[in-house]
Design a protein around this motif. Structure first.
Motif, PDB file in Angstrom:
ATOM      1  N   GLU A 112      17.935  50.969  18.992  1.00 61.01           N
ATOM      2  CA  GLU A 112      17.717  52.391  18.744  1.00 61.01           C
ATOM      3  C   GLU A 112      19.016  53.182  18.824  1.00 61.01           C
ATOM      4  N   ASP A 113      19.990  52.653  19.593  1.00 64.78           N
ATOM      5  CA  ASP A 113      21.268  53.335  19.781  1.00 64.78           C
ATOM      6  C   ASP A 113      22.394  52.315  19.811  1.00 64.78           C
ATOM      7  N   ASP A 173      24.659  52.623  30.174  1.00 69.36           N
ATOM      8  CA  ASP A 173      24.389  51.998  28.871  1.00 69.36           C
ATOM      9  C   ASP A 173      25.620  51.270  28.349  1.00 69.36           C
ATOM     10  N   GLN A 226      16.643  49.767  25.839  1.00 71.30           N
ATOM     11  CA  GLN A 226      16.283  50.758  24.831  1.00 71.30           C
ATOM     12  C   GLN A 226      14.804  50.698  24.469  1.00 71.30           C
ATOM     13  N   ARG A 227      14.257  49.512  24.435  1.00 72.76           N
ATOM     14  CA  ARG A 227      12.870  49.346  24.018  1.00 72.76           C
ATOM     15  C   ARG A 227      11.861  49.400  25.164  1.00 72.76           C
ATOM     16  N   ASP A 272      12.849  50.081  28.781  1.00 73.77           N
ATOM     17  CA  ASP A 272      13.306  50.833  29.946  1.00 73.77           C
ATOM     18  C   ASP A 272      13.442  49.939  31.181  1.00 73.77           C
TER      19      ASP A 272
END
Length: 555
Positions: free
Chosen positions: A122-123, A191, A221-222, A224
């Motif tokens: 996602e990032d 992160d 990201q998916r 947590d």
């Protein structure tokens, strides 16, 4: 040690692990990490989908690539790079990556992780490559903010497992495991991924380490990662079985494709992963279990199918014990075990931040206790090297007869004025503990008691005349008095500085009478030191190829 009410102090067995605040890796022996022949065969070739619940790994090349791929929606494509793209760094003999080249390497590795795991990032993920000395300087800082009570808790807890004696600080022992061997880590708080290189002049990037840590970034990201926090050391390690098993499963497939399909960065001889150094093997075995059994646990979930759907769903209901990971599919429900305070007025249960200093050791911790001496030339091991190292097959075996009937346990640290006034690791000698365990069957109970009696014997314990199931270790780092009591399928172990103090720590301990449980005889079938596994373990100590979880950013 953590109480079941989730206090903010550092966990007993994780007194340092929790302080590390990373999901990362410790270099480990090859006998623990060599992929099995079936490690990649469980990955299917189902088409990729955008649905997490229906996702599955893809092993065949993508024949039909979208004309307009995107980082967010296209599996195997990140920021302009496909998983099978060639890069200029592929032609080098080392794995030195300039800052200007790092993004491309990271993006391609992210795409490769997506390709195997069939999830999109996602990032972006920040990646830094540092020397080992730089890492150790940062790592040392994480071990300083610990109170005297936390330190006492950790020293007593590891002493209870005969892993760290009274001459050694448990924090220093654990720090040495990580400081000299961590190959890389992901920090959920920032992160960021940090890759640790042993080459002090030109740090090198190990792509398999990068791939493993990128899986953790993808998990975070998916799913947590910081939300996956247990209430005890055992539940934390059980959750790590899912997290590390997932990452290890992907890494094994990543490694297979590096051998057959992809060009991958591999450090030169001078820049490989860290050596194991002066390792406390009991601590190492206790933290390595998620890496050892996690891949099989994930294989079990993948068999439920389709693809990765059951693995993805497991993040909503992760395993809560190491037993669940050691015995996947057994549906074992841990028993509730409690240790009410039955001490005299001179003794009290240690409290940290207002909460009782208690923890659950769990099945994996008990195996580590009985296997800690498998690589000690001078001491007999309760679990033989041949049994624990599966005869040199390349894997550790945490499914052992002395512990596989584990149903639950709780260990509580007790203190008094002498222990509170003492300083350093020697303070553990003035403290005490009550460790209550519960077992599935009577036979399981007997096997644990026999193994524990053998462990006491290897440390020089002798029975106390006219005291029921009471033993004393006169000298050394584990000196003190020990009492065992059995009530059906429950075994209680009490430790105090002296026999006279045993009933003060736990009322009724060490009553008059003859031994009924405790037989202090060393096992006749166990070979001292390396035992029958000498060749396999010698090779293990010469190779360092694995990464082990160091926590999930928990305080």
């Amino acid at each position: 040690m953590r109480s079941t009410s989730a206090r903010s102090s550092v966990a007993l067995l994780a007194v340092v692990l929790a302080a590390v605040l990373v999901t990362g890796g410790v270099a480990g022996p090859v006998v623990a990490t060599t992929p099995t022949a079936d490690s990649s065969s469980a990955i299917d070739a189902s088409p990729a989908t955008e649905s997490i619940a229906a996702s599955s790994a893809v092993t065949e090349p993508q024949a039909d690539r979208p004309a307009d791929p995107s980082t967010e929606d296209t599996v195997g494509y990140v920021e302009g790079y496909w998983y099978d793209d060639e890069l200029p760094v592929d032609d080098r003999s080392d794995a030195v990556v300039d800052e200007s080249e790092l993004d491309a390497v990271v993006y391609r590795s992210m795409a490769r992780v997506e390709r195997i795991r069939n999830l999109t990032f996602e990032d972006g993920v920040d990646v830094d490559v540092v020397t080992r000395s730089e890492y150790q300087e940062t790592n040392d800082d994480r071990f300083t903010n610990v109170t005297d009570a936390d330190r006492l808790e950790g020293n007593v807890g590891y002493e209870a497992l005969f892993m760290v004696d009274r001459d050694t600080d448990a924090m220093n022992s654990t720090k040495s495991v990580y400081g000299g061997s961590v190959a890389g880590y992901y920090d959920p708080e920032t992160d960021e991924i940090v890759i640790v290189s042993n080459n002090p002049e030109t740090p090198e990037l190990d792509e398999l380490t990068l791939g493993h840590e990128l899986v953790h970034a993808l998990q975070d990201q998916r799913f947590d990662l910081e939300s996956l926090e247990g209430t005890t050391q055992d539940s934390d390690t059980g959750i790590s079985g899912l997290v590390e098993g997932d990452a290890s499963h992907v890494e094994n497939e990543y490694e297979r494709r590096c051998r057959t399909d992809w060009d991958c960065l591999t450090p030169s001889g001078s820049g490989g992963q860290g050596g194991v150094g002066d390792v406390n093997w009991g601590i190492y075995f206790s933290i390595y279990q998620p890496y050892s059994d996690g891949p099989d646990y994930v294989d079990h979930l993948r068999e439920q199918g389709p693809g990765w759907s059951a693995v993805n769903a497991a993040y909503d209901d992760p395993p809560t014990t190491t037993s669940a990971v050691i015995h996947p599919g057994s549906d074992r429900e841990p028993a509730t075990v409690s240790v009410p305070d039955r001490s005299s007025e001179d003794w009290r249960q240690l409290r940290i931040d207002g909460e009782v200093a208690n923890d659950t050791v769990g099945e994996a911790g008990m195996v580590a206790m009985f296997a800690a001496d498998t690589v000690d030339r001078n001491r007999e091991s309760v679990i033989s090297a041949d049994d624990f190292f599966r005869g040199g097959t390349g894997e550790y075996d945490y499914d052992q007869p002395a512990t596989d009937g584990w149903a639950g346990d709780e260990l509580v640290v007790y203190t008094n004025d002498d222990a509170d006034a003492a300083s350093g690791p020697g303070a553990a000698g003035d403290a005490g503990y009550v460790w209550r365990t519960q077992w599935d069957t009577v036979d399981d109970t007997e096997q644990f008691v026999d193994a524990y009696g053998q462990l006491l014997a290897t440390h020089g314990a002798e029975s106390v005349e006219d005291r029921q199931d009471t033993a004393v270790i006169e000298d050394g780092g584990y000196a003190g008095a020990y009492y065992l009591e059995r009530d059906g399928r429950t075994v209680t172990i009490v430790r105090a500085p002296s026999v006279a103090e045993l009933p003060n720590v736990e009322a009724g301990a060490a009553p008059a009478g003859e031994n009924e449980l405790l037989t202090l005889e060393e096992g006749a079938e166990t070979v001292p030191g390396f035992g029958v596994g000498v060749a396999a373990i010698a090779l293990a100590l010469a190779a360092v190829v694995a990464r082990v979880a160091a926590g999930h950013g928990r305080n």
